[in-house]
Design an enzyme around this catalytic site. Structure first.
Site, mmCIF file in Angstrom:
data_model
loop_
_atom_site.group_PDB
_atom_site.id
_atom_site.type_symbol
_atom_site.label_atom_id
_atom_site.label_comp_id
_atom_site.label_asym_id
_atom_site.label_seq_id
_atom_site.Cartn_x
_atom_site.Cartn_y
_atom_site.Cartn_z
ATOM 1 N N SER A 1 -4.598 4.952 3.079
ATOM 2 C CA SER A 1 -4.283 4.136 4.199
ATOM 3 C C SER A 1 -4.998 2.700 4.298
ATOM 4 O O SER A 1 -5.441 2.189 5.299
ATOM 5 C CB SER A 1 -4.526 5.020 5.537
ATOM 6 N N GLU B 1 -9.836 8.196 -3.891
ATOM 7 C CA GLU B 1 -9.048 8.233 -2.817
ATOM 8 C C GLU B 1 -9.270 9.580 -2.060
ATOM 9 O O GLU B 1 -8.715 10.798 -2.727
ATOM 10 C CB GLU B 1 -7.568 8.517 -3.323
ATOM 11 N N GLY C 1 -0.699 2.702 -1.539
ATOM 12 C CA GLY C 1 0.538 3.419 -1.199
ATOM 13 C C GLY C 1 1.280 2.739 -0.426
ATOM 14 O O GLY C 1 2.109 1.547 -0.762
ATOM 15 N N GLY C 2 1.434 3.142 0.736
ATOM 16 C CA GLY C 2 2.385 2.786 1.895
ATOM 17 C C GLY C 2 2.649 1.292 2.005
ATOM 18 O O GLY C 2 3.596 0.622 2.196
ATOM 19 N N GLY D 1 -1.921 8.547 3.020
ATOM 20 C CA GLY D 1 -0.622 8.357 3.723
ATOM 21 C C GLY D 1 -0.551 8.893 5.198
ATOM 22 O O GLY D 1 0.202 9.272 5.853
ATOM 23 N N ASN E 1 0.883 1.360 -5.654
ATOM 24 C CA ASN E 1 1.473 2.589 -6.169
ATOM 25 C C ASN E 1 2.687 2.829 -5.344
ATOM 26 O O ASN E 1 2.697 3.350 -4.068
ATOM 27 C CB ASN E 1 0.481 3.635 -6.036
ATOM 28 N N TRP E 2 3.901 2.652 -5.870
ATOM 29 C CA TRP E 2 5.130 2.887 -4.968
ATOM 30 C C TRP E 2 5.476 4.255 -4.876
ATOM 31 O O TRP E 2 6.529 4.370 -4.079
ATOM 32 C CB TRP E 2 6.360 1.942 -5.697
ATOM 33 N N LYS E 3 4.869 5.208 -5.558
ATOM 34 C CA LYS E 3 5.013 6.366 -5.461
ATOM 35 C C LYS E 3 6.674 6.664 -5.884
ATOM 36 O O LYS E 3 7.288 5.695 -6.575
ATOM 37 C CB LYS E 3 4.865 7.074 -4.220
ATOM 38 N N HIS F 1 -3.560 11.171 -9.762
ATOM 39 C CA HIS F 1 -3.309 10.881 -8.442
ATOM 40 C C HIS F 1 -3.716 12.210 -7.772
ATOM 41 O O HIS F 1 -2.999 13.316 -8.415
ATOM 42 C CB HIS F 1 -2.176 10.218 -8.237
ATOM 43 N N GLU G 1 -1.584 13.349 -5.395
ATOM 44 C CA GLU G 1 -0.342 14.101 -5.176
ATOM 45 C C GLU G 1 -0.056 15.031 -6.438
ATOM 46 O O GLU G 1 0.519 15.735 -6.587
ATOM 47 C CB GLU G 1 0.657 13.016 -5.032
HETATM 48 P P1 PGA Z 1 -1.480 5.187 0.930
HETATM 49 O O1 PGA Z 1 -1.691 5.939 -0.317
HETATM 50 O O2 PGA Z 1 -2.036 3.810 0.956
HETATM 51 O O3 PGA Z 1 -0.129 5.315 1.502
HETATM 52 O O4 PGA Z 1 -2.615 6.014 1.755
HETATM 53 C C1 PGA Z 1 -2.626 5.454 -1.246
HETATM 54 C C2 PGA Z 1 -2.499 6.329 -2.703
HETATM 55 O O5 PGA Z 1 -2.056 7.296 -2.661
HETATM 56 O O6 PGA Z 1 -2.711 5.723 -3.634
#
Ligand code: PGA
Length: 256
Positions: free
Chosen positions: A218, A172, A239-240, A178, A9-11, A95, A97
Protein backbone atom coordinates in the site's frame (compact mmCIF):
# COMPACT_ATOMS: atom_id res chain seq x y z
CA UNK A 1 25.60 4.96 -0.58
CA UNK A 2 22.54 2.90 -1.49
CA UNK A 3 20.70 4.07 -4.56
CA UNK A 4 16.91 4.09 -4.12
CA UNK A 5 14.93 1.61 -6.20
CA UNK A 6 11.25 1.81 -7.10
CA UNK A 7 9.78 -1.27 -8.75
CA UNK A 8 6.24 -1.42 -10.11
CA UNK A 9 4.64 -4.85 -9.82
CA UNK A 10 1.72 -4.79 -12.23
CA UNK A 11 0.60 -8.27 -11.09
CA UNK A 12 -2.13 -9.67 -13.43
CA UNK A 13 -3.33 -6.27 -14.60
CA UNK A 14 -3.43 -4.10 -17.74
CA UNK A 15 -3.19 -5.28 -21.34
CA UNK A 16 -0.86 -4.62 -24.25
CA UNK A 17 -2.37 -1.22 -25.05
CA UNK A 18 -2.77 0.12 -21.52
CA UNK A 19 0.53 -1.40 -20.39
CA UNK A 20 2.64 0.13 -23.14
CA UNK A 21 0.84 3.47 -22.68
CA UNK A 22 1.63 3.40 -18.96
CA UNK A 23 5.26 2.51 -19.68
CA UNK A 24 5.47 5.45 -22.08
CA UNK A 25 4.10 7.80 -19.42
CA UNK A 26 6.61 6.50 -16.88
CA UNK A 27 9.48 6.98 -19.35
CA UNK A 28 8.34 10.54 -20.02
CA UNK A 29 7.82 11.29 -16.33
CA UNK A 30 11.28 10.01 -15.41
CA UNK A 31 13.17 11.84 -18.16
CA UNK A 32 16.01 13.79 -16.62
CA UNK A 33 15.50 12.25 -13.18
CA UNK A 34 18.75 10.84 -11.80
CA UNK A 35 19.58 9.16 -8.51
CA UNK A 36 16.87 6.48 -8.49
CA UNK A 37 16.49 3.13 -10.23
CA UNK A 38 13.03 2.50 -11.68
CA UNK A 39 11.78 -0.92 -12.79
CA UNK A 40 8.50 -2.05 -14.37
CA UNK A 41 7.33 -5.65 -13.93
CA UNK A 42 4.51 -6.46 -16.37
CA UNK A 43 2.99 -9.92 -16.87
CA UNK A 44 5.20 -12.34 -18.85
CA UNK A 45 3.20 -11.98 -22.07
CA UNK A 46 3.75 -8.21 -22.18
CA UNK A 47 7.46 -8.20 -21.33
CA UNK A 48 8.53 -7.78 -24.92
CA UNK A 49 6.03 -5.03 -25.73
CA UNK A 50 6.82 -3.09 -22.57
CA UNK A 51 10.54 -3.75 -23.06
CA UNK A 52 10.35 -2.18 -26.53
CA UNK A 53 8.69 0.88 -25.03
CA UNK A 54 11.43 1.16 -22.40
CA UNK A 55 14.32 0.68 -24.83
CA UNK A 56 16.72 3.62 -24.76
CA UNK A 57 15.38 4.82 -21.41
CA UNK A 58 16.94 4.29 -17.98
CA UNK A 59 13.94 2.26 -16.80
CA UNK A 60 14.52 -1.41 -16.17
CA UNK A 61 12.34 -4.35 -17.16
CA UNK A 62 11.48 -7.04 -14.62
CA UNK A 63 9.43 -10.24 -14.52
CA UNK A 64 7.16 -11.26 -11.66
CA UNK A 65 8.47 -14.82 -11.32
CA UNK A 66 10.57 -17.48 -13.05
CA UNK A 67 11.06 -21.23 -12.87
CA UNK A 68 14.25 -22.67 -11.45
CA UNK A 69 14.96 -25.23 -14.19
CA UNK A 70 16.94 -24.14 -17.26
CA UNK A 71 14.71 -25.81 -19.87
CA UNK A 72 12.63 -28.89 -20.50
CA UNK A 73 9.18 -30.38 -19.93
CA UNK A 74 7.77 -27.81 -17.47
CA UNK A 75 4.50 -26.76 -19.05
CA UNK A 76 3.60 -23.15 -18.45
CA UNK A 77 6.89 -22.18 -16.85
CA UNK A 78 9.48 -19.57 -17.90
CA UNK A 79 13.24 -19.83 -17.30
CA UNK A 80 15.79 -17.24 -16.25
CA UNK A 81 17.47 -17.48 -19.68
CA UNK A 82 14.13 -16.70 -21.37
CA UNK A 83 13.74 -13.61 -19.20
CA UNK A 84 17.20 -12.43 -20.26
CA UNK A 85 16.34 -13.22 -23.87
CA UNK A 86 13.37 -10.81 -23.81
CA UNK A 87 15.42 -8.09 -22.12
CA UNK A 88 14.69 -8.45 -18.41
CA UNK A 89 17.28 -7.22 -15.93
CA UNK A 90 15.18 -7.90 -12.83
CA UNK A 91 12.87 -10.58 -11.46
CA UNK A 92 10.59 -10.60 -8.42
CA UNK A 93 10.86 -13.89 -6.50
CA UNK A 94 8.77 -15.19 -3.59
CA UNK A 95 6.01 -12.58 -3.65
CA UNK A 96 3.52 -13.32 -0.87
CA UNK A 97 0.72 -13.88 -3.39
CA UNK A 98 2.80 -16.69 -4.87
CA UNK A 99 3.65 -17.99 -1.39
CA UNK A 100 0.00 -17.91 -0.29
CA UNK A 101 -1.94 -18.77 -3.45
CA UNK A 102 0.50 -20.67 -5.64
CA UNK A 103 2.40 -22.96 -3.34
CA UNK A 104 5.70 -21.07 -3.21
CA UNK A 105 7.90 -22.11 -0.28
CA UNK A 106 11.20 -20.87 1.10
CA UNK A 107 12.77 -23.84 -0.68
CA UNK A 108 11.29 -23.03 -4.07
CA UNK A 109 12.21 -19.37 -3.60
CA UNK A 110 15.82 -20.36 -2.92
CA UNK A 111 15.94 -22.53 -6.04
CA UNK A 112 14.60 -19.63 -8.10
CA UNK A 113 17.07 -17.17 -6.58
CA UNK A 114 19.92 -19.52 -7.48
CA UNK A 115 18.61 -19.89 -11.03
CA UNK A 116 18.31 -16.13 -11.41
CA UNK A 117 21.83 -15.54 -10.12
CA UNK A 118 23.30 -18.26 -12.33
CA UNK A 119 21.75 -16.98 -15.57
CA UNK A 120 23.88 -15.00 -17.99
CA UNK A 121 23.30 -14.11 -21.62
CA UNK A 122 25.58 -11.94 -23.76
CA UNK A 123 27.02 -10.34 -20.64
CA UNK A 124 23.59 -9.57 -19.16
CA UNK A 125 22.43 -10.88 -15.78
CA UNK A 126 19.28 -10.82 -13.62
CA UNK A 127 18.84 -9.10 -10.27
CA UNK A 128 16.38 -10.95 -8.02
CA UNK A 129 14.03 -8.93 -5.81
CA UNK A 130 13.28 -11.41 -3.04
CA UNK A 131 10.15 -10.86 -0.93
CA UNK A 132 9.57 -11.67 2.72
CA UNK A 133 6.71 -10.68 4.99
CA UNK A 134 4.52 -11.80 7.88
CA UNK A 135 0.75 -12.36 7.89
CA UNK A 136 -1.58 -10.42 10.16
CA UNK A 137 -1.99 -13.45 12.44
CA UNK A 138 1.78 -13.76 12.73
CA UNK A 139 2.15 -10.06 13.59
CA UNK A 140 -0.69 -10.16 16.11
CA UNK A 141 0.83 -13.14 17.90
CA UNK A 142 4.22 -11.42 18.16
CA UNK A 143 5.94 -13.65 15.63
CA UNK A 144 6.98 -11.04 13.04
CA UNK A 145 10.71 -11.14 13.76
CA UNK A 146 10.82 -14.94 13.91
CA UNK A 147 8.92 -15.33 10.61
CA UNK A 148 11.01 -12.75 8.73
CA UNK A 149 14.25 -14.21 10.07
CA UNK A 150 13.34 -17.72 8.98
CA UNK A 151 12.19 -16.53 5.54
CA UNK A 152 15.47 -14.67 5.17
CA UNK A 153 17.52 -17.63 6.38
CA UNK A 154 15.76 -20.25 4.26
CA UNK A 155 14.90 -18.32 1.09
CA UNK A 156 18.48 -17.06 0.78
CA UNK A 157 20.36 -19.94 2.39
CA UNK A 158 24.03 -20.49 1.65
CA UNK A 159 24.46 -17.74 -0.90
CA UNK A 160 28.06 -16.60 -1.12
CA UNK A 161 28.85 -13.00 -0.26
CA UNK A 162 29.24 -12.22 -3.96
CA UNK A 163 25.89 -13.82 -4.78
CA UNK A 164 24.08 -12.06 -1.97
CA UNK A 165 25.51 -8.72 -3.06
CA UNK A 166 23.43 -9.06 -6.24
CA UNK A 167 20.13 -9.60 -4.38
CA UNK A 168 17.56 -6.93 -3.50
CA UNK A 169 15.30 -7.67 -0.51
CA UNK A 170 11.69 -6.56 -0.22
CA UNK A 171 9.84 -6.50 3.09
CA UNK A 172 6.14 -6.77 2.34
CA UNK A 173 3.86 -7.36 5.31
CA UNK A 174 1.06 -9.52 3.89
CA UNK A 175 -1.58 -7.55 5.79
CA UNK A 176 -0.50 -4.33 4.05
CA UNK A 177 -0.58 -5.63 0.47
CA UNK A 178 -3.49 -4.28 -1.52
CA UNK A 179 -5.38 -3.47 1.67
CA UNK A 180 -4.71 0.25 1.92
CA UNK A 181 -3.31 -0.53 5.35
CA UNK A 182 0.31 0.57 5.21
CA UNK A 183 2.84 -0.34 7.88
CA UNK A 184 3.80 2.70 9.91
CA UNK A 185 7.28 4.01 9.14
CA UNK A 186 8.35 2.74 12.58
CA UNK A 187 6.90 -0.74 12.05
CA UNK A 188 8.58 -1.04 8.65
CA UNK A 189 11.79 0.55 9.88
CA UNK A 190 12.06 -1.95 12.72
CA UNK A 191 11.83 -4.95 10.38
CA UNK A 192 14.22 -3.37 7.87
CA UNK A 193 16.76 -2.74 10.63
CA UNK A 194 16.50 -6.35 11.77
CA UNK A 195 16.88 -7.61 8.18
CA UNK A 196 20.00 -5.51 7.76
CA UNK A 197 21.31 -6.97 11.01
CA UNK A 198 20.67 -10.48 9.67
CA UNK A 199 22.75 -9.61 6.63
CA UNK A 200 25.55 -8.20 8.80
CA UNK A 201 25.52 -11.24 11.07
CA UNK A 202 25.66 -13.65 8.15
CA UNK A 203 28.14 -11.73 5.99
CA UNK A 204 29.65 -8.52 7.31
CA UNK A 205 28.93 -4.83 7.93
CA UNK A 206 30.04 -3.79 4.45
CA UNK A 207 27.63 -6.16 2.68
CA UNK A 208 24.85 -5.08 5.06
CA UNK A 209 25.42 -1.41 4.42
CA UNK A 210 25.23 -1.96 0.65
CA UNK A 211 22.14 -4.22 0.69
CA UNK A 212 19.03 -2.60 -0.76
CA UNK A 213 15.87 -3.36 1.21
CA UNK A 214 12.58 -2.21 -0.30
CA UNK A 215 9.28 -1.81 1.51
CA UNK A 216 6.05 -2.97 -0.14
CA UNK A 217 2.40 -2.82 0.89
CA UNK A 218 0.00 0.00 0.00
CA UNK A 219 2.77 2.48 -0.84
CA UNK A 220 1.23 5.67 -2.23
CA UNK A 221 2.59 9.13 -3.07
CA UNK A 222 1.07 10.34 0.22
CA UNK A 223 2.93 7.88 2.48
CA UNK A 224 6.10 7.25 0.44
CA UNK A 225 8.12 10.18 1.77
CA UNK A 226 7.67 9.14 5.40
CA UNK A 227 8.65 5.56 4.61
CA UNK A 228 11.73 6.63 2.63
CA UNK A 229 12.81 8.87 5.50
CA UNK A 230 13.50 5.70 7.48
CA UNK A 231 17.24 5.04 7.38
CA UNK A 232 16.90 1.39 6.37
CA UNK A 233 14.20 1.73 3.70
CA UNK A 234 15.81 1.98 0.27
CA UNK A 235 12.77 2.23 -1.96
CA UNK A 236 9.53 0.42 -2.67
CA UNK A 237 7.91 -2.47 -4.42
CA UNK A 238 4.63 -0.96 -5.55
CA UNK A 239 1.50 -2.82 -6.63
CA UNK A 240 -1.76 -0.88 -7.02
CA UNK A 241 -0.17 2.55 -7.22
CA UNK A 242 2.15 1.41 -10.03
CA UNK A 243 -0.87 1.07 -12.34
CA UNK A 244 -1.38 4.84 -12.53
CA UNK A 245 1.45 6.94 -13.95
CA UNK A 246 0.78 9.93 -11.70
CA UNK A 247 0.82 7.81 -8.53
CA UNK A 248 3.88 5.84 -9.54
CA UNK A 249 5.76 8.99 -10.56
CA UNK A 250 4.74 10.60 -7.26
CA UNK A 251 6.33 7.71 -5.37
CA UNK A 252 9.48 7.99 -7.49
CA UNK A 253 9.61 11.72 -6.76
CA UNK A 254 9.40 11.01 -3.02
CA UNK A 255 12.88 9.39 -3.14
CA UNK A 256 14.50 12.73 -3.92
P1 PGA B 1 0.23 -2.96 -3.15
O1 PGA B 1 1.09 -4.26 -3.53
O2 PGA B 1 1.13 -1.78 -3.38
O3 PGA B 1 -0.95 -2.99 -4.06
O4 PGA B 1 -0.14 -3.10 -1.71
C1 PGA B 1 2.44 -4.34 -3.21
C2 PGA B 1 3.01 -5.63 -3.69
O5 PGA B 1 2.31 -6.65 -3.64
O6 PGA B 1 4.17 -5.69 -4.15
Amino acid sequence: MRRPLIAGNWKMNLDRTTGTALALDVVAGCAGRAGVDVVLCPPFVYLEAVGSTLRGSAIGLGAQDLYHEASGAFTGEVSAAMLLDVGCQWVIIGHSERRQLLGETNGSVLAKVRAALAAERNGHTLTPIVCVGETLAERETGRTQEVIRSQFAESLAELSEGEFARVVLAYEPVWAIGTGRVATPDQAGEVHADLRKQVADRYNAAVASEARILYGGSVKPENAGQLFAQPNIDGALVGGASLKAADFLGIIAATA
